[in-house]
Scaffold this motif. Structure first.
Motif, mmCIF file in Angstrom:
data_model
loop_
_atom_site.group_PDB
_atom_site.id
_atom_site.type_symbol
_atom_site.label_atom_id
_atom_site.label_comp_id
_atom_site.label_asym_id
_atom_site.label_seq_id
_atom_site.Cartn_x
_atom_site.Cartn_y
_atom_site.Cartn_z
ATOM 1 N N GLN A 3 0.812 -1.210 0.000
ATOM 2 C CA GLN A 3 0.000 0.000 0.000
ATOM 3 C C GLN A 3 0.849 1.264 0.000
ATOM 4 N N VAL A 4 1.873 1.300 0.842
ATOM 5 C CA VAL A 4 2.647 2.537 0.966
ATOM 6 C C VAL A 4 3.583 2.763 -0.221
ATOM 7 N N THR A 5 3.781 1.741 -1.039
ATOM 8 C CA THR A 5 4.670 1.879 -2.193
ATOM 9 C C THR A 5 3.940 1.832 -3.529
ATOM 10 N N ASN A 6 2.619 1.578 -3.486
ATOM 11 C CA ASN A 6 1.828 1.420 -4.714
ATOM 12 C C ASN A 6 2.366 0.303 -5.609
ATOM 13 N N LEU A 7 2.866 -0.742 -4.983
ATOM 14 C CA LEU A 7 3.332 -1.920 -5.704
ATOM 15 C C LEU A 7 2.257 -3.005 -5.649
ATOM 16 N N ASP A 8 2.336 -3.947 -6.579
ATOM 17 C CA ASP A 8 1.362 -5.030 -6.643
ATOM 18 C C ASP A 8 1.522 -5.948 -5.432
ATOM 19 N N PHE B 105 12.877 -3.339 15.472
ATOM 20 C CA PHE B 105 13.450 -3.127 16.802
ATOM 21 C C PHE B 105 12.859 -1.878 17.443
ATOM 22 N N LEU B 106 12.723 -0.834 16.634
ATOM 23 C CA LEU B 106 12.226 0.444 17.138
ATOM 24 C C LEU B 106 10.741 0.401 17.468
ATOM 25 N N THR B 107 9.938 -0.194 16.582
ATOM 26 C CA THR B 107 8.482 -0.120 16.736
ATOM 27 C C THR B 107 7.864 -1.385 17.329
ATOM 28 N N GLY B 108 8.578 -2.511 17.271
ATOM 29 C CA GLY B 108 8.014 -3.773 17.734
ATOM 30 C C GLY B 108 7.065 -4.415 16.745
ATOM 31 N N SER B 109 6.977 -3.863 15.533
ATOM 32 C CA SER B 109 5.977 -4.325 14.574
ATOM 33 C C SER B 109 6.543 -4.311 13.167
ATOM 34 N N ASP B 110 6.434 -5.442 12.458
ATOM 35 C CA ASP B 110 6.841 -5.490 11.061
ATOM 36 C C ASP B 110 5.926 -4.604 10.215
ATOM 37 N N THR B 111 4.665 -4.534 10.602
ATOM 38 C CA THR B 111 3.719 -3.657 9.907
ATOM 39 C C THR B 111 4.165 -2.201 10.004
ATOM 40 N N SER B 112 4.502 -1.767 11.208
ATOM 41 C CA SER B 112 4.928 -0.381 11.411
ATOM 42 C C SER B 112 6.245 -0.097 10.702
ATOM 43 N N ALA B 113 7.167 -1.056 10.739
ATOM 44 C CA ALA B 113 8.446 -0.868 10.060
ATOM 45 C C ALA B 113 8.247 -0.738 8.552
ATOM 46 N N ASN B 114 7.308 -1.507 8.006
ATOM 47 C CA ASN B 114 7.026 -1.389 6.573
ATOM 48 C C ASN B 114 6.398 -0.041 6.241
ATOM 49 N N ALA B 115 5.495 0.412 7.100
ATOM 50 C CA ALA B 115 4.895 1.725 6.883
ATOM 51 C C ALA B 115 5.947 2.826 6.974
ATOM 52 N N LEU B 116 6.927 2.620 7.810
ATOM 53 C CA LEU B 116 7.959 3.630 8.053
ATOM 54 C C LEU B 116 8.991 3.706 6.938
ATOM 55 N N PHE B 117 9.459 2.547 6.454
ATOM 56 C CA PHE B 117 10.629 2.546 5.585
ATOM 57 C C PHE B 117 10.412 2.052 4.157
ATOM 58 N N CYS B 118 9.284 1.424 3.863
ATOM 59 C CA CYS B 118 9.147 0.825 2.532
ATOM 60 C C CYS B 118 9.145 1.861 1.409
ATOM 61 N N GLY B 119 8.612 3.042 1.672
ATOM 62 C CA GLY B 119 8.663 4.089 0.656
ATOM 63 C C GLY B 119 10.093 4.436 0.292
ATOM 64 N N MET B 120 10.945 4.561 1.288
ATOM 65 C CA MET B 120 12.356 4.850 1.040
ATOM 66 C C MET B 120 13.052 3.654 0.397
ATOM 67 N N GLN B 121 12.639 2.444 0.766
ATOM 68 C CA GLN B 121 13.224 1.257 0.136
ATOM 69 C C GLN B 121 12.981 1.281 -1.375
ATOM 70 N N LYS B 122 11.772 1.625 -1.765
ATOM 71 C CA LYS B 122 11.441 1.678 -3.185
ATOM 72 C C LYS B 122 12.244 2.766 -3.893
ATOM 73 N N THR B 123 12.295 3.952 -3.301
ATOM 74 C CA THR B 123 13.018 5.083 -3.911
ATOM 75 C C THR B 123 14.501 4.768 -4.051
ATOM 76 N N ALA B 124 15.094 4.240 -2.995
ATOM 77 C CA ALA B 124 16.520 3.930 -3.033
ATOM 78 C C ALA B 124 16.833 2.856 -4.067
ATOM 79 N N ALA B 125 15.986 1.846 -4.163
ATOM 80 C CA ALA B 125 16.206 0.772 -5.134
ATOM 81 C C ALA B 125 16.188 1.320 -6.554
ATOM 82 N N GLU B 126 15.259 2.198 -6.838
ATOM 83 C CA GLU B 126 15.183 2.794 -8.174
ATOM 84 C C GLU B 126 16.412 3.643 -8.458
#
Length: 547
Positions: free
Chosen positions: A181-186, A451-472
């Motif tokens: 959802q946060v990256t608009n990926l399939d 580690f910071l949030t205790g949640s894989d869901t929260s970590a994805n919401a936090l960093f996945c947008g940057m993961q996509k941008t950096a990969a591109e």
């Protein structure tokens, strides 16, 4: 009046990233070296985050305090709500004497602690993770293992390690759904990539558990069962994530593993049962003195719990979740003094955007409410245990968990202030400066987020947008790094202060958070490095593995 986040307040991304990480360094020091209690470590970490946000990042003090209070409120509900209700159900089974029947029924299958850990911590815990997530499986399975006679430190540590394999697809696939959802990926494509990373770790988790408990020699004695558990789980996880959907990998994997182990143990037993050195010697498998009806009655609270949690989390089959969410939709507040007053900017978001602060009091749709109802329904089958005893047990449970409640509230306050101040984004951006090495660091970024949030869901919401941008930017498949954020993040679950607080609460080890942290830290680092190497290889040499 709004305040704009600044992700590089010191003019150097590396320096700013190190300063942003000061609260994490303090928590690591307090837990790992000073052996401080969880609430003490959380308090020092939270205070340092407040000081850095105000005096380094220039965040107005009112916004900083508001973000802490918002996070603490989220920690109390729904996170602590899950922990309290889960331990309450367990405490009722103990007070009523039904847990003695559960122990006897398991001992009749196997008296071996290693196999009991595979059944409860790994397989049953994965089912609960798949249906509820957010600390529920550790709370339930750790309490059950202690009730069976496990050493409390090992019960907590083993359940935290076991919870690694299912986390990415926990709570009916929510972490992967959020990543898409946060990256608009399939969504299905993200699920497929996670399904081609995580099974390589999942297949080894049963062996990892048993070696941790009994060493290599002890693990070799039950290697056939370990292989059955690992192959059943990882194989089903791979197939479901790649060819079915992103919602069911944990549930199908757990069911196949439980059935596989039960069938296998009908034809194979270890030469001798293993117990912890401080226990009485094993007496071997004994005939269960209880009838089938009594056994089913004793297990009923957990069977009801699993069924209700599944129904509460399901929005695809029965659709109860959608009904409950619709009822709850107006139970929220826009957090005063914080909502839309912080502005996120590029490169964290494509264009300037207000940072919402909506606190939802989703009383009916919360997973903890499903567990509460399971406990109330269980009163119909627990003999000689009425509503008055259940209410008394509930308040005793809250009193029992007073320090974990405080710790979790502070940890979530810490996570929120780091998000709203931009400190978390600073650390993420510092990782993206690694260039072509970024795929290696991509899982580590997810690990840090969990580690910071205790949640894989929260970590994805936090960093996945940057993961996509950096990969591109570095020319690798963005699906790979987004998936790696989730796959690597699962390795951080076992060292998250939030998760450790849940585990110590469930095992009666409140105040021993540092002990559990040191128990799991090495395992966590080793696992995330494995995922980092795999992701790096998939980015360049093993790209053929990706869909």
């Amino acid at each position: 009046m709004t305040w704009v986040q600044n992700y590089n307040p010191l003019g150097s991304m590396v320096t700013s990233g190190l300063v942003a990480a000061i609260p994490l360094f303090i928590i690591l020091y307090m837990l790992g070296i000073k052996r401080a209690k969880g609430h003490v470590a959380a308090a020092f970490g939270l205070l340092s985050a407040l000081l850095v946000s105000v005096f380094v990042y220039g965040m107005p003090a009112g916004l900083a305090v508001g973000s802490i209070l918002n996070g603490a409120a989220y920690g109390i509900f729904p996170i602590i709500w899950i922990v309290v209700t889960a331990i309450w159900v367990y405490n009722m089974t103990v007070e009523s004497g039904e847990f003695e029947i559960i122990k006897s029924s398991l001992a009749a299958i196997t008296d071996d602690r290693r196999l009991q850990a595979l059944f409860i911590a790994f397989a049953f815990g994965s089912f609960i993770e798949g249906t509820a997530g957010f600390g529920t499986p550790v709370a339930i399975t750790a309490a059950m293992l202690v009730g069976l006679g496990f050493n409390p430190v090992y019960a907590a540590g083993i359940c935290l390690i076991a919870n690694t394999a299912p986390v990415a697809f926990g709570a009916i696939g929510i972490p992967v759904v959020v990543a898409a959802q946060v990256t608009n990926l399939d969504l299905m494509h993200v699920s497929q990539v996670v399904g081609r990373q995580l099974p390589f770790l999942s297949v080894f988790v049963p062996l990892w558990l048993v070696v941790t408990m009994s060493g290599w020699k002890g693990a070799m004695e039950v290697l056939p069962a370990v292989i059955v558990a690992g192959v059943c789980f990882a194989g089903t996880q791979f197939y479901t994530a790649n060819y079915v959907n992103a919602y069911l990998p944990d549930i199908t994997s757990a069911i196949v593993t439980i059935v596989g182990l039960l069938l296998f143990l009908k034809v194979w037993k270890p030469a001798k049962a293993w117990h912890f050195p401080d226990e009485e010697p094993s007496q071997g498998v004994v005939k269960c003195p209880y009838s089938t009806g009594q056994i089913l009655r004793a297990w009923a609270p957990y069977l009801i719990l699993a069924a209700l949690v599944f129904l509460w989390a399901d929005d695809k089959f029965v659709g109860l979740k959608n009904i409950l969410v619709n009822i709850d939709k107006d139970l929220f507040i826009l957090w005063p003094g914080l909502h839309n007053l912080v502005i996120k900017t590029t490169p964290v978001v494509p264009q300037d955007a207000a940072y919402a602060a909506k606190y939802s009091f989703n009383l009916l749709s919360a997973a903890g409410t499903a567990i509460l109802f399971s406990g109330l329904i269980s009163l119909a089958v627990i003999p000689n245990y009425g509503l008055s005893k259940a209410i008394s047990c509930f308040f005793k449970t809250v009193k029992q968990l007073k320090w974990p409640i405080l710790t979790i509230a502070m940890i979530l306050g810490l996570a929120y202030i780091m998000n709203y101040s931009g400190m978390s984004s600073t650390m993420g951006l510092a990782f993206t400066a690694t260039g072509s090495l970024f795929p290696f660091f991509s899982p580590i970024l997810g690990w840090l987020g969990v580690f910071l949030t205790g949640s894989d869901t929260s970590a994805n919401a936090l960093f996945c947008g940057m993961q996509k941008t950096a990969a591109e930017q570095v020319g690798v498949d963005p699906y790979l790094t987004v998936a790696a954020n989730s796959s690597g993040g699962v390795c951080g679950k076992m060292i998250s202060p939030q998760s450790i607080s849940v585990a110590t609460a469930a095992t009666g080890l409140v105040g021993e958070e540092g002990t559990i942290f040191r128990f799991t830290l090495g395992h966590s680092i080793a696992m995330v490095l494995l995922m980092a190497c795999l992701t790096y290889a998939q980015a360049y040499w093993l790209s053929w593995m990706l869909p």
